[in-house]
Motif scaffolding. Structure first.
Motif, PDB file in Angstrom:
ATOM      1  N   ILE A   1       0.834  -1.203   0.000  1.00 57.00           N
ATOM      2  CA  ILE A   1       0.000   0.000   0.000  1.00 57.00           C
ATOM      3  C   ILE A   1       0.868   1.253   0.000  1.00 57.00           C
ATOM      4  O   ILE A   1       0.594   2.216  -0.717  1.00 57.00           O
TER       5      ILE A   1
ATOM      6  N   HIS B   1       2.074   2.048  -3.350  1.00 57.82           N
ATOM      7  CA  HIS B   1       1.012   2.171  -4.368  1.00 57.82           C
ATOM      8  C   HIS B   1       1.136   1.054  -5.402  1.00 57.82           C
ATOM      9  O   HIS B   1       1.038   1.289  -6.617  1.00 57.82           O
ATOM     10  N   SER B   2       1.325  -0.161  -4.912  1.00 64.45           N
ATOM     11  CA  SER B   2       1.535  -1.310  -5.796  1.00 64.45           C
ATOM     12  C   SER B   2       0.456  -2.373  -5.606  1.00 64.45           C
ATOM     13  O   SER B   2       0.716  -3.566  -5.788  1.00 64.45           O
ATOM     14  N   THR B   3      -0.738  -1.956  -5.233  1.00 60.93           N
ATOM     15  CA  THR B   3      -1.809  -2.930  -5.028  1.00 60.93           C
ATOM     16  C   THR B   3      -2.164  -3.660  -6.316  1.00 60.93           C
ATOM     17  O   THR B   3      -2.466  -4.855  -6.298  1.00 60.93           O
TER      18      THR B   3
ATOM     19  N   ALA C   1       6.289   4.509 -10.146  1.00 60.75           N
ATOM     20  CA  ALA C   1       4.951   3.934  -9.994  1.00 60.75           C
ATOM     21  C   ALA C   1       4.189   3.903 -11.315  1.00 60.75           C
ATOM     22  O   ALA C   1       3.553   2.905 -11.664  1.00 60.75           O
TER      23      ALA C   1
ATOM     24  N   GLU D   1       2.874   0.433 -13.464  1.00 61.86           N
ATOM     25  CA  GLU D   1       1.506   0.122 -13.860  1.00 61.86           C
ATOM     26  C   GLU D   1       1.466  -0.396 -15.293  1.00 61.86           C
ATOM     27  O   GLU D   1       0.775  -1.376 -15.599  1.00 61.86           O
TER      28      GLU D   1
END
Length: 276
Positions: A41, A44-46, A92, A96
């Motif tokens: 979390i 920001h890698s959920t 990040a 994605e």
């Protein structure tokens, strides 16, 4: 028609050897998922964590096709995908894109392998939704060894990993090797996914890795407390799910996911009331 009637023999069921294995596996999974869930979390890698489970799908179906252990194939593909994502996505936004690309290819490959083998097709349900009641003693030993390695590695890289997770740009300016931290995080997460999938499957992995950590972030004020609380919540969801599944015949993974979601909803409600 599904029958959820109370089973008066539920205490006897809990004493069965396969239930003992399930409880021990739940403990090992909770330790790993709770600790790494916090970093997932924070970084920001959920999406990456969820995707790794699906990236492992072709490894699992391919292993069945070759007559190899499912966990071996799952772990190998999850690790390979994690290293690719970690190497290609230094930031990040880049992660994605890399995650989505690798995920699409791996999912298609997994379905292709499943079509080649009737055995792989038959095991798809347990791969997708988990089967914690079938975990063996050998798997538990593997889980325990992984937990020991995980905690040892985190003891070494905890500070730079936490720094790069909280503020990547400042960490890079201070000389933290961001690329190495990305690869290390993704590689460790691949291992966590590999041991969590037998409990809830590739489709419901959020229930163990993300949701307890998200709940802990609401309730805890420091990273260490959040990790400990996330592990405790994860363990409560797994053990509670096993007990309720014995009392009211239902898939354990369904109850585990339900409990995990209820914990999060209760924490959100408490936080909303506190802020008023």
């Amino acid at each position: 028609m599904i029958d959820f009637s109370f089973d008066p023999e539920w205490m006897y069921t809990l004493t069965a050897p396969f239930m003992a294995n399930a409880f021990l596996a739940g403990l090992c999974i909770a330790v790993a998922a709770g600790v790494m869930g916090y970093f997932t979390i924070a970084r920001h890698s959920t999406f990456a964590a969820h995707a790794l489970a699906h990236i492992g799908l072709p490894g699992a179906t391919g292993a069945v096709l070759l007559g190899l252990p499912v966990s071996l194939g799952l772990g190998a593909f999850a690790l390979g995908g994690a290293l690719v994502i970690g190497a290609l996505g230094k930031r990040a936004s880049q992660r994605e894109i890399a995650t989505g690309t690798v995920l699409a290819f791996a999912t298609g490959l997994g379905l292709f392998f499943a079509r080649l083998s009737s055995s792989a097709s038959q095991q798809m349900q347990s791969i997708l939704f988990g089967s914690i009641l079938t975990i063996t003693t050998g798997q538990i030993v593997g889980f325990a060894i992984f937990d020991a390695i995980l905690l040892a590695v985190l003891a070494v890289i905890y500070r730079p990993l936490l720094f790069s997770s909280v503020d990547e740009q400042v960490a890079q300016a201070k000389g933290v090797p961001i690329g190495a931290m990305n690869v290390a995080f993704m590689a460790i997460m691949a291992g966590v996914i590999t041991i969590a999938v037998p409990a809830v499957g590739t489709l419901l992995i959020f229930a163990l890795v993300i949701t307890p950590a998200a709940t802990a972030n609401i309730l805890a004020g420091t990273p260490l407390r959040a990790m400990l609380l996330a592990s405790a919540l994860c363990l409560a969801a797994i053990w509670g799910g096993l007990v309720l599944a014995a009392m009211f015949p239902a898939p354990p993974s369904f109850i585990i996911v339900t409990l995990s979601t209820l914990f999060w909803a209760a924490a959100k409600g408490w936080d909303a009331m506190r802020r008023r």
